[in-house]
Write a protein that holds these residues in place. Structure first.
Motif, PDB file in Angstrom:
ATOM      1  N   ALA A   1     -10.507   0.544   7.296  1.00  0.00           N
ATOM      2  CA  ALA A   1     -10.243   1.765   8.624  1.00  0.00           C
ATOM      3  C   ALA A   1     -10.140   2.898   8.021  1.00  0.00           C
ATOM      4  N   SER A   2     -10.804   3.882   8.564  1.00  0.00           N
ATOM      5  CA  SER A   2     -10.788   5.282   8.085  1.00  0.00           C
ATOM      6  C   SER A   2     -10.652   6.174   9.345  1.00  0.00           C
ATOM      7  N   GLY A   3      -9.947   7.263   8.723  1.00  0.00           N
ATOM      8  CA  GLY A   3     -10.116   8.395  10.052  1.00  0.00           C
ATOM      9  C   GLY A   3      -8.648   8.250  10.920  1.00  0.00           C
ATOM     10  N   GLY A   4      -7.673   9.373  10.731  1.00  0.00           N
ATOM     11  CA  GLY A   4      -6.609   9.579  11.552  1.00  0.00           C
ATOM     12  C   GLY A   4      -5.265   9.150  11.171  1.00  0.00           C
ATOM     13  N   MET A   5      -5.165   8.682   9.909  1.00  0.00           N
ATOM     14  CA  MET A   5      -3.655   8.540   9.520  1.00  0.00           C
ATOM     15  C   MET A   5      -2.771   9.474   9.146  1.00  0.00           C
ATOM     16  N   GLY A   6      -1.843   9.404  10.019  1.00  0.00           N
ATOM     17  CA  GLY A   6      -0.651  10.589  10.029  1.00  0.00           C
ATOM     18  C   GLY A   6       0.733  10.131   9.459  1.00  0.00           C
ATOM     19  N   THR A   7       0.854   8.896   9.924  1.00  0.00           N
ATOM     20  CA  THR A   7       2.177   8.176   9.588  1.00  0.00           C
ATOM     21  C   THR A   7       1.977   6.820   8.945  1.00  0.00           C
ATOM     22  N   ILE A   8       3.056   6.367   8.415  1.00  0.00           N
ATOM     23  CA  ILE A   8       3.142   4.896   8.066  1.00  0.00           C
ATOM     24  C   ILE A   8       2.989   3.833   9.252  1.00  0.00           C
ATOM     25  N   ASP A   9       3.322   4.518  10.631  1.00  0.00           N
ATOM     26  CA  ASP A   9       3.328   3.738  11.413  1.00  0.00           C
ATOM     27  C   ASP A   9       1.740   3.283  11.969  1.00  0.00           C
ATOM     28  N   HIS A  10       1.271   4.626  11.681  1.00  0.00           N
ATOM     29  CA  HIS A  10      -0.304   4.244  11.901  1.00  0.00           C
ATOM     30  C   HIS A  10      -1.067   3.050  11.158  1.00  0.00           C
ATOM     31  N   LEU A  11      -0.398   3.072  10.053  1.00  0.00           N
ATOM     32  CA  LEU A  11      -1.121   2.169   9.095  1.00  0.00           C
ATOM     33  C   LEU A  11      -0.574   0.982   9.618  1.00  0.00           C
ATOM     34  N   TYR A  12       0.693   0.721  10.033  1.00  0.00           N
ATOM     35  CA  TYR A  12       1.210  -0.791  10.441  1.00  0.00           C
ATOM     36  C   TYR A  12       0.475  -1.010  11.548  1.00  0.00           C
ATOM     37  N   GLU A  13      -0.085  -0.270  12.468  1.00  0.00           N
ATOM     38  CA  GLU A  13      -0.670  -0.729  13.638  1.00  0.00           C
ATOM     39  C   GLU A  13      -1.702  -1.153  13.370  1.00  0.00           C
ATOM     40  N   VAL A  14      -2.740  -0.465  12.645  1.00  0.00           N
ATOM     41  CA  VAL A  14      -4.033  -0.796  12.276  1.00  0.00           C
ATOM     42  C   VAL A  14      -4.216  -2.196  11.409  1.00  0.00           C
TER      43      VAL A  14
ATOM     44  N   LYS B   1       5.887   1.818  -1.479  1.00  0.00           N
ATOM     45  CA  LYS B   1       6.995   1.487  -1.442  1.00  0.00           C
ATOM     46  C   LYS B   1       7.537   1.136   0.395  1.00  0.00           C
ATOM     47  N   LYS B   2       7.207   2.131   0.881  1.00  0.00           N
ATOM     48  CA  LYS B   2       7.354   1.885   2.515  1.00  0.00           C
ATOM     49  C   LYS B   2       6.765   0.666   3.005  1.00  0.00           C
ATOM     50  N   ILE B   3       5.458   0.598   2.458  1.00  0.00           N
ATOM     51  CA  ILE B   3       4.445  -0.624   3.013  1.00  0.00           C
ATOM     52  C   ILE B   3       5.318  -1.886   2.634  1.00  0.00           C
ATOM     53  N   ILE B   4       5.742  -1.954   1.564  1.00  0.00           N
ATOM     54  CA  ILE B   4       6.203  -3.218   1.060  1.00  0.00           C
ATOM     55  C   ILE B   4       7.837  -3.421   1.775  1.00  0.00           C
ATOM     56  N   ASP B   5       8.434  -2.214   2.312  1.00  0.00           N
ATOM     57  CA  ASP B   5       9.712  -2.357   3.026  1.00  0.00           C
ATOM     58  C   ASP B   5       9.369  -2.771   4.459  1.00  0.00           C
ATOM     59  N   LYS B   6       7.923  -2.668   4.938  1.00  0.00           N
ATOM     60  CA  LYS B   6       7.503  -3.158   6.249  1.00  0.00           C
ATOM     61  C   LYS B   6       7.175  -4.521   6.186  1.00  0.00           C
ATOM     62  N   LYS B   7       7.283  -5.005   5.017  1.00  0.00           N
ATOM     63  CA  LYS B   7       6.816  -6.349   4.999  1.00  0.00           C
ATOM     64  C   LYS B   7       5.095  -6.648   5.122  1.00  0.00           C
ATOM     65  N   ILE B   8       4.429  -5.787   4.662  1.00  0.00           N
ATOM     66  CA  ILE B   8       2.895  -5.825   4.431  1.00  0.00           C
ATOM     67  C   ILE B   8       2.630  -5.969   3.026  1.00  0.00           C
ATOM     68  N   LYS B   9       1.666  -7.091   2.885  1.00  0.00           N
ATOM     69  CA  LYS B   9       1.376  -7.304   1.187  1.00  0.00           C
ATOM     70  C   LYS B   9       0.577  -6.387   0.722  1.00  0.00           C
ATOM     71  N   VAL B  10       0.980  -5.917  -0.115  1.00  0.00           N
ATOM     72  CA  VAL B  10       0.104  -4.968  -1.263  1.00  0.00           C
ATOM     73  C   VAL B  10       0.361  -5.387  -2.650  1.00  0.00           C
ATOM     74  N   ARG B  11      -0.575  -4.707  -3.383  1.00  0.00           N
ATOM     75  CA  ARG B  11      -0.520  -4.663  -4.835  1.00  0.00           C
ATOM     76  C   ARG B  11       0.890  -4.075  -5.471  1.00  0.00           C
ATOM     77  N   ILE B  12       1.368  -4.814  -6.304  1.00  0.00           N
ATOM     78  CA  ILE B  12       2.688  -4.137  -6.852  1.00  0.00           C
ATOM     79  C   ILE B  12       2.265  -3.465  -7.868  1.00  0.00           C
ATOM     80  N   PHE B  13       2.434  -2.204  -7.883  1.00  0.00           N
ATOM     81  CA  PHE B  13       2.019  -1.181  -8.837  1.00  0.00           C
ATOM     82  C   PHE B  13       3.155  -0.677  -9.723  1.00  0.00           C
ATOM     83  N   GLU B  14       3.313  -0.971 -11.101  1.00  0.00           N
ATOM     84  CA  GLU B  14       3.898  -0.378 -12.001  1.00  0.00           C
ATOM     85  C   GLU B  14       3.448  -0.397 -13.380  1.00  0.00           C
ATOM     86  N   GLN B  15       3.949   0.831 -13.949  1.00  0.00           N
ATOM     87  CA  GLN B  15       3.316   1.068 -15.263  1.00  0.00           C
ATOM     88  C   GLN B  15       4.350   0.939 -16.427  1.00  0.00           C
TER      89      GLN B  15
END
Lengths: 255, 216
Positions: free
Chosen positions: A201-214, A241-255
């Motif tokens: 999905a591309s175009g229009g993201m302004g907040t994390i809620d937008h991401l959650y919705e799509v 971090k915020k996406i993980i808090d929302k319980k959406i699965k993503v890659r865990i990124f640490e260095q």
């Protein structure tokens, strides 16, 4: 459940990273190398480069930019804009691109989808769709970076392109692009429903809620983020971090 | 003796990315399809994207199938990446039935398009997944995951998966909608990664570094 991909989308004009609204009214952001490296270091899962005037002038200047990027960015790079032939694809892949995103040329000649998929694999052939809303549940395919109407219905085009071997869809809503008002969730939902290949999905993201919705309501497999990153309104580490808090699965990124 | 790292060029796959990753790790390498140069390798990297049958034909056309098999028997370290890993197996059912290099027993089959809960899965599977190590990993002195202490998320893009006959060959898998997909396989000196280490950030670079550092 698959892991959501967070993709930094970088539109390019000449040597510069730029940003527009509705794919128009472009402002220069800066040197693409600088931004690509920064996004890589902050954990972008992929990078997308689109040469937004290439189609208009029938040329692509991205090979040099891609070559430099690939020497210090070790995540997948998708490149689009002005790709017309197998030769163009070969040039970009030899410059370090992993996938190509094609819009105008495959609308004119849908068999190019099969040609690219057969030669380089479906995973390499990203169908780039620029969609503009016609009515409540109808969208029209545009080409040449939102400049040209085609009369093609987005959903019919998705079905046709999937059957020809596209491996992924980069779905840009022209109406929402650059507005920060949120993704066109209904568009994304309809496209996801009508194909079995991943949808970005591309175009229009302004907040994390937008991401959650799509992701939750429209089944997007990946989101492309431009404005928020380029104007430094959010950084990818905090976003993850915020996406993980929302319980959406993503890659865990640490260095 | 410094390691002689060879990336096999058979017209399939993104050679620039893998070579830049090897270079970033500080190793010298050659990209070649020359039999003689390959026969002097201490380490062979076999990249590959696209279709199994096509890739196998390209190897055969250049007589590279034989040289890879010979090198494997000599004990040369071999790393197959993505399709390069799948080619190490006996056969694949991608667009018909095709014989592979037969260096690791097993077959290459489509990723199921539906999971145990009847969810439709999107194929190709594209994305970052965490490597789940099996108990077979610890038995190895030469460990691709040596010294990587943080979460091991790596980048996958594939529609077909390897199914080794002997599960002891699986050093790591990943979980795709509860389907366990082999991610790293090993048989003696022969290694395969289903993911793209050259596109998997720092984790991937460390894996390439570990491989290139393997001694005899």
């Amino acid at each position: 459940m698959r892991n959501l991909r967070l993709i930094a989308r970088m539109d390019i004009k000449g040597p510069n990273l730029i940003k527009g609204i509705h794919l128009e009214g472009l402002r220069i952001i800066g040197d693409p190398q600088f931004y690509a490296k920064k996004y890589y270091e902050n954990g972008a899962d992929e990078i997308i480069y689109i040469d937004i005037v290439a189609s208009l002038y029938q040329r692509s200047k991205l090979t040099q930019i891609v070559k430099k990027t690939a020497s210090n960015v070790f995540v997948p790079i998708t490149v689009g804009g002005g790709i017309r032939s197998i030769e163009d694809v070969t040039d970009l892949l030899n410059s370090g691109a992993d996938k190509v995103a094609i819009n105008t040329a495959v609308v004119k000649n849908p068999d190019l989808i099969s040609d690219v998929a057969n030669k380089f694999g479906s995973q390499c052939m990203v169908l780039n769709i620029e969609a503009k809303k016609k009515s409540k549940d109808k969208w029209e395919v545009y080409t040449d970076c939102g400049r040209e109407k085609t009369g093609k219905d987005v959903i019919e085009w998705v079905k046709e392109a999937t059957s020809k071997g596209a491996g992924e869809i980069l779905l840009t809503s022209i109406d929402n692009e650059g507005t920060q008002k949120g993704f066109d969730t209904e568009l994304t939902k309809q496209v996801s429903k009508n194909t079995n290949i991943p949808v970005i999905a591309s175009g229009g993201m302004g907040t994390i809620d937008h991401l959650y919705e799509v992701v939750i309501n429209a089944d997007a497999d990946a989101v492309a983020i431009a404005h928020l990153l380029h104007y430094n309104k959010i950084n990818l580490i905090d976003l993850r971090k915020k996406i993980i808090d929302k319980k959406i699965k993503v890659r865990i990124f640490e260095q | 003796m410094s390691n002689n790292i060879i990336i096999i060029d058979y017209g399939v796959g993104n050679l620039l990315s893998i070579s830049q990753a090897v270079e970033k790790c500080g190793f010298k390498f050659s990209i070649t399809s020359d039999e003689k140069t390959i026969s002097q390798a201490s380490h062979i990297i076999l990249p590959g994207v696209g279709a199994f049958g096509y890739a196998m034909n390209e190897l055969k056309k250049r007589n590279l199938d034989k040289i890879i098999i010979q090198s494997a028997k000599k004990g040369i370290n071999i790393l197959g990446i993505c399709l390069g890993m799948q080619l190490l197996f006996n056969e694949s059912s991608e667009f018909g039935s095709h014989k592979g290099l037969e260096l690791v027993k097993g077959e290459v089959i489509p990723i199921p398009s539906i999971d145990s809960l009847k969810n439709i899965l999107k194929i190709p599977n594209i994305g970052w997944y965490e490597l789940q190590e099996t108990e077979n990993l610890e038995l190895n002195k030469k460990n691709l995951l040596f010294d990587i202490s943080y979460s091991k998320f790596v980048y996958f893009v594939h529609s077909f998966m390897c199914k080794p006959t002997n599960t002891k060959n699986i050093l790591a898998y990943y979980d795709f909608s509860e389907i366990k997909i082999p991610a790293i396989v090993k048989k003696n000196n022969i290694y395969g990664c289903q993911f793209h280490p050259e596109k998997s950030g720092e984790v991937g670079l460390n894996i390439i570094n570990n491989f290139c550092n393997f001694n005899e």
